[in-house]
Design a protein around this motif. Structure first.
Motif, mmCIF file in Angstrom:
data_model
loop_
_atom_site.group_PDB
_atom_site.id
_atom_site.type_symbol
_atom_site.label_atom_id
_atom_site.label_comp_id
_atom_site.label_asym_id
_atom_site.label_seq_id
_atom_site.Cartn_x
_atom_site.Cartn_y
_atom_site.Cartn_z
ATOM 1 N N ASN A 266 7.158 52.023 4.538
ATOM 2 C CA ASN A 266 8.489 52.599 4.363
ATOM 3 C C ASN A 266 9.561 51.585 4.727
ATOM 4 O O ASN A 266 9.357 50.734 5.584
ATOM 5 N N TRP A 267 10.688 51.707 4.077
ATOM 6 C CA TRP A 267 11.917 51.049 4.515
ATOM 7 C C TRP A 267 12.895 52.145 4.927
ATOM 8 O O TRP A 267 13.146 53.077 4.162
ATOM 9 N N PHE A 268 13.439 51.986 6.133
ATOM 10 C CA PHE A 268 14.488 52.867 6.625
ATOM 11 C C PHE A 268 15.728 52.013 6.881
ATOM 12 O O PHE A 268 15.649 50.784 6.975
ATOM 13 N N ARG A 269 16.850 52.656 7.033
ATOM 14 C CA ARG A 269 18.055 51.945 7.440
ATOM 15 C C ARG A 269 18.895 52.832 8.346
ATOM 16 O O ARG A 269 18.818 54.058 8.272
ATOM 17 N N GLN A 270 19.676 52.179 9.183
ATOM 18 C CA GLN A 270 20.587 52.914 10.060
ATOM 19 C C GLN A 270 21.904 52.174 10.129
ATOM 20 O O GLN A 270 21.958 51.010 10.562
ATOM 21 N N ALA A 271 22.944 52.847 9.673
ATOM 22 C CA ALA A 271 24.296 52.305 9.725
ATOM 23 C C ALA A 271 24.945 52.738 11.037
ATOM 24 O O ALA A 271 24.553 53.746 11.631
ATOM 25 N N PRO A 272 25.952 51.993 11.488
ATOM 26 C CA PRO A 272 26.630 52.343 12.736
ATOM 27 C C PRO A 272 27.165 53.767 12.708
ATOM 28 O O PRO A 272 27.839 54.168 11.751
ATOM 29 N N GLY A 273 26.840 54.523 13.738
ATOM 30 C CA GLY A 273 27.342 55.880 13.843
ATOM 31 C C GLY A 273 26.658 56.891 12.945
ATOM 32 O O GLY A 273 27.071 58.052 12.891
ATOM 33 N N LYS A 274 25.605 56.463 12.259
ATOM 34 C CA LYS A 274 24.901 57.367 11.341
ATOM 35 C C LYS A 274 23.438 57.487 11.747
ATOM 36 O O LYS A 274 22.892 56.651 12.447
ATOM 37 N N GLU A 275 22.815 58.542 11.251
ATOM 38 C CA GLU A 275 21.395 58.722 11.500
ATOM 39 C C GLU A 275 20.572 57.789 10.623
ATOM 40 O O GLU A 275 21.007 57.371 9.548
ATOM 41 N N ARG A 276 19.386 57.492 11.106
ATOM 42 C CA ARG A 276 18.481 56.676 10.305
ATOM 43 C C ARG A 276 18.057 57.454 9.050
ATOM 44 O O ARG A 276 17.813 58.667 9.119
ATOM 45 N N GLU A 277 17.974 56.751 7.931
ATOM 46 C CA GLU A 277 17.586 57.410 6.684
ATOM 47 C C GLU A 277 16.497 56.618 5.981
ATOM 48 O O GLU A 277 16.431 55.394 6.076
ATOM 49 N N GLY A 278 15.652 57.324 5.282
ATOM 50 C CA GLY A 278 14.625 56.675 4.489
ATOM 51 C C GLY A 278 15.225 56.084 3.236
ATOM 52 O O GLY A 278 16.038 56.727 2.573
ATOM 53 N N VAL A 279 14.845 54.869 2.910
ATOM 54 C CA VAL A 279 15.363 54.164 1.744
ATOM 55 C C VAL A 279 14.334 54.139 0.618
ATOM 56 O O VAL A 279 14.634 54.447 -0.529
ATOM 57 N N SER A 280 13.112 53.763 0.968
ATOM 58 C CA SER A 280 12.083 53.616 -0.059
ATOM 59 C C SER A 280 10.716 53.612 0.603
ATOM 60 O O SER A 280 10.590 53.392 1.815
ATOM 61 N N CYS A 281 9.705 53.845 -0.207
ATOM 62 C CA CYS A 281 8.333 53.814 0.309
ATOM 63 C C CYS A 281 7.399 53.388 -0.814
ATOM 64 O O CYS A 281 7.660 53.674 -2.003
ATOM 65 N N ILE A 282 6.314 52.712 -0.442
ATOM 66 C CA ILE A 282 5.313 52.295 -1.415
ATOM 67 C C ILE A 282 3.930 52.598 -0.844
ATOM 68 O O ILE A 282 3.669 52.351 0.342
ATOM 69 N N SER A 283 3.057 53.143 -1.680
ATOM 70 C CA SER A 283 1.713 53.461 -1.232
ATOM 71 C C SER A 283 0.913 52.182 -0.980
ATOM 72 O O SER A 283 1.360 51.079 -1.341
ATOM 73 N N ASN A 284 -0.251 52.333 -0.397
ATOM 74 C CA ASN A 284 -1.023 51.132 -0.032
ATOM 75 C C ASN A 284 -1.436 50.327 -1.252
ATOM 76 O O ASN A 284 -1.486 49.097 -1.216
ATOM 77 N N SER A 285 -1.676 51.000 -2.357
ATOM 78 C CA SER A 285 -2.087 50.303 -3.577
ATOM 79 C C SER A 285 -0.896 49.759 -4.358
ATOM 80 O O SER A 285 -1.062 48.928 -5.251
ATOM 81 N N GLY A 286 0.288 50.260 -4.039
ATOM 82 C CA GLY A 286 1.472 49.868 -4.794
ATOM 83 C C GLY A 286 1.718 50.709 -6.029
ATOM 84 O O GLY A 286 2.710 50.522 -6.727
ATOM 85 N N LYS A 287 0.818 51.650 -6.297
ATOM 86 C CA LYS A 287 0.932 52.435 -7.531
ATOM 87 C C LYS A 287 1.978 53.528 -7.426
ATOM 88 O O LYS A 287 2.455 54.045 -8.440
ATOM 89 N N SER A 288 2.314 53.925 -6.228
ATOM 90 C CA SER A 288 3.289 54.993 -6.040
ATOM 91 C C SER A 288 4.449 54.495 -5.206
ATOM 92 O O SER A 288 4.250 53.883 -4.148
ATOM 93 N N THR A 289 5.667 54.729 -5.715
ATOM 94 C CA THR A 289 6.871 54.352 -4.988
ATOM 95 C C THR A 289 7.866 55.489 -5.031
ATOM 96 O O THR A 289 7.834 56.335 -5.939
ATOM 97 N N ASN A 290 8.759 55.520 -4.067
ATOM 98 C CA ASN A 290 9.874 56.466 -4.134
ATOM 99 C C ASN A 290 11.106 55.841 -3.515
ATOM 100 O O ASN A 290 11.020 54.867 -2.753
ATOM 101 N N TYR A 291 12.265 56.382 -3.886
ATOM 102 C CA TYR A 291 13.544 55.827 -3.478
ATOM 103 C C TYR A 291 14.512 56.946 -3.113
ATOM 104 O O TYR A 291 14.507 58.016 -3.724
ATOM 105 N N ALA A 292 15.400 56.659 -2.173
ATOM 106 C CA ALA A 292 16.512 57.558 -1.914
ATOM 107 C C ALA A 292 17.442 57.530 -3.118
ATOM 108 O O ALA A 292 17.571 56.500 -3.799
ATOM 109 N N ASP A 293 18.098 58.654 -3.386
ATOM 110 C CA ASP A 293 19.001 58.718 -4.539
ATOM 111 C C ASP A 293 20.090 57.652 -4.461
ATOM 112 O O ASP A 293 20.524 57.123 -5.481
#
Length: 121
Positions: free
Chosen positions: A35-62
């Motif tokens: 997973n990739w997460f990010r946290q901006a100043p004063g904001k909660e951490r949010e999920g950005v993207s994720c990739i499965s172990n094989s790389g076949k499945s990915t997802n992204y924040a809108d």
């Protein structure tokens, strides 16, 4: 020692690009979704993207869909996040995180230390 180390952060102008890398040491990423997460100043951490172990499945924040691309090279034990068309609102500390499972569950087992990305003119 088990470690995830991010690199590639920095200062970039709006509309520019950066590529973050997440390299593992002490263990193999082969068995983990990342997973990739990010946290901006004063904001909660949010999920950005994720990739499965094989790389076949990915997802992204809108908010990053169509601009960011996640990929992995298991031979190099490294995961990447290519970030294009960057906006000021992408400014944050970016963290890579090994999931508990081979698929993207969002339950994190290992965290990296974070990499600062600043988008500013």
């Amino acid at each position: 020692q088990l470690q995830l180390v991010e690199s590639g952060g920095g200062l970039v102008q709006p509309g520019g690009s950066l590529r973050l890398s997440c390299a593992a040491s002490g263990f193999s990423l082969d068995y983990y979704a990342i997973n990739w997460f990010r946290q901006a100043p004063g904001k909660e951490r949010e999920g950005v993207s994720c990739i499965s172990n094989s790389g076949k499945s990915t997802n992204y924040a809108d908010s990053v869909k169509g601009r960011f691309t996640i990929s992995r090279d298991n031979a190099k034990n490294t995961v990447y996040l290519q970030m294009n068309s960057l906006k000021s609102e992408d400014t944050a500390v970016y963290y890579c995180a090994a999931d508990t499972y081979y698929y993207c569950s969002g339950y994190v087992r290992y965290w990296g230390q974070g990499a600062q990305v600043t988008v500013s003119s």
